[in-house]
Design an enzyme around this catalytic site. Structure first.
Site, mmCIF file in Angstrom:
data_model
loop_
_atom_site.group_PDB
_atom_site.id
_atom_site.type_symbol
_atom_site.label_atom_id
_atom_site.label_comp_id
_atom_site.label_asym_id
_atom_site.label_seq_id
_atom_site.Cartn_x
_atom_site.Cartn_y
_atom_site.Cartn_z
ATOM 1 N N GLU A 46 2.053 -6.453 8.988
ATOM 2 C CA GLU A 46 2.263 -6.769 7.572
ATOM 3 C C GLU A 46 1.490 -8.006 7.126
ATOM 4 O O GLU A 46 1.001 -8.065 5.990
ATOM 5 C CB GLU A 46 3.771 -6.962 7.307
ATOM 6 C CG GLU A 46 4.558 -5.665 7.212
ATOM 7 C CD GLU A 46 4.882 -5.040 8.542
ATOM 8 O OE1 GLU A 46 5.502 -3.961 8.552
ATOM 9 O OE2 GLU A 46 4.533 -5.634 9.598
ATOM 10 N N LEU A 78 4.526 2.334 6.628
ATOM 11 C CA LEU A 78 4.561 2.570 5.192
ATOM 12 C C LEU A 78 3.299 3.259 4.706
ATOM 13 O O LEU A 78 2.203 2.957 5.167
ATOM 14 C CB LEU A 78 4.732 1.223 4.486
ATOM 15 C CG LEU A 78 4.658 1.169 2.968
ATOM 16 C CD1 LEU A 78 5.861 1.863 2.351
ATOM 17 C CD2 LEU A 78 4.587 -0.298 2.519
ATOM 18 N N GLU A 110 10.591 -0.354 11.999
ATOM 19 C CA GLU A 110 11.825 -0.617 11.257
ATOM 20 C C GLU A 110 12.770 0.579 11.317
ATOM 21 O O GLU A 110 13.981 0.425 11.471
ATOM 22 C CB GLU A 110 11.495 -0.961 9.806
ATOM 23 C CG GLU A 110 10.776 -2.287 9.645
ATOM 24 C CD GLU A 110 10.524 -2.641 8.197
ATOM 25 O OE1 GLU A 110 11.226 -3.528 7.676
ATOM 26 O OE2 GLU A 110 9.636 -2.021 7.572
#
Length: 265
Positions: free
Chosen positions: A131, A63, A111
């Site tokens: 994360e 991300l 992911e």
């Protein structure tokens, strides 16, 4: 658009989709997701299989945290659901997707890889789910897809400790189906995509759509659905032609891989 965030081309009915932010280790931003969505739609229309890869030294470092830090709670929910929608169109699309992994496959990158159907790991690849160290949680479907691939206990280990695993560990944990020499993951992914593209399109669709759903069913429900899918596919005109070709000895038989290796083929 001056910057092509996701590259796209079709060669011999194979779509090649490349994450193209090498200076950011191919971190996934909102614009990358939008570009990827368009490429997925094109590949469904124009190709019989697809290869997903990353430009530069890494597949995807996850991300784009610069964007994530500014979101409100409801914006975060909408953002996560947007990732779910796009990644599900890979997992439950109309064609097989093969992922070529090298360098970092981290967080959202893992992911994304988990949404593809076959994953090829370069020997230099490493995976991680950091994360917990970032104060966040997976939001691109990882708690479902990654956990089902390697199990909740292993996913919890990666998220709690922040440690990385190498390509060999990834293969043993079912996060990759192939480990290949450094620099050859894309070539292997191309080979596998070409093999899948040669299948009957209805069979590929049934494999992609039915297997994950049957996995989630009760045993007897799964067996019941399997019977209907099997009957439907084998009664298609293409299946009848392929079966007749096999009976007429016009189609190749399944070979022992040891025989293939010994023949140099």
């Amino acid at each position: 658009m001056t910057e092509e965030l996701v590259t796209y081309e079709v060669v011999d009915e194979i779509a090649y989709v490349g994450l193209n932010r090498p200076e950011k280790r191919n971190a996934v931003s909102d614009r990358v997701i939008d570009a990827l969505s368009l490429c997925i739609s094109r590949a469904d229309r124009e190709a019989k299989a697809a290869v997903l890869f990353g430009e530069g030294k890494h597949f995807c470092a996850g991300l784009d945290l610069a964007e994530h830090a500014e979101r409100t709670a409801i914006e975060g929910v909408r953002h996560s659901r947007g990732w779910h929608d796009v990644f599900s169109r890979i997992e439950f699309g109309t064609i097989p997707w093969v992922c070529a992994l090298h360098g970092a496959v981290v967080g959202g990158g893992l992911e994304l890889a988990a949404a593809t159907h076959i994953r090829v790991a370069d020997a230099n690849m490493f995976m991680a789910l950091p994360e917990g160290q970032r104060g966040i949680f997976v939001g691109g479907g990882g708690s479902v897809r990654i956990a089902r691939l390697m199990g909740v206990a292993r996913m919890m280990d990666l998220m709690l400790t922040g440690r990385s695993i190498n390509a060999q560990e990834a293969e043993s944990w079912n996060l990759a189906q192939y480990v290949v020499p450094e620099g050859t993951a894309k070539a292997k992914a191309k080979e596998l995509a070409k093999a899948a593209a040669g299948n009957a399109e209805l069979s590929n669709y049934a494999i992609i759509q039915a297997l994950p759903r049957i996995r989630d069913m009760a045993r007897e429900d799964g067996l019941f659905v399997e019977s209907f899918v099997a009957s439907f596919t084998q009664n298609s005109p293409e299946a009848k032609e392929r079966l007749q070709a096999f009976l007429d000895k016009r189609a190749a038989k399944v070979r022992n891989p040891q025989d293939q290796a010994g023949s140099g083929k």
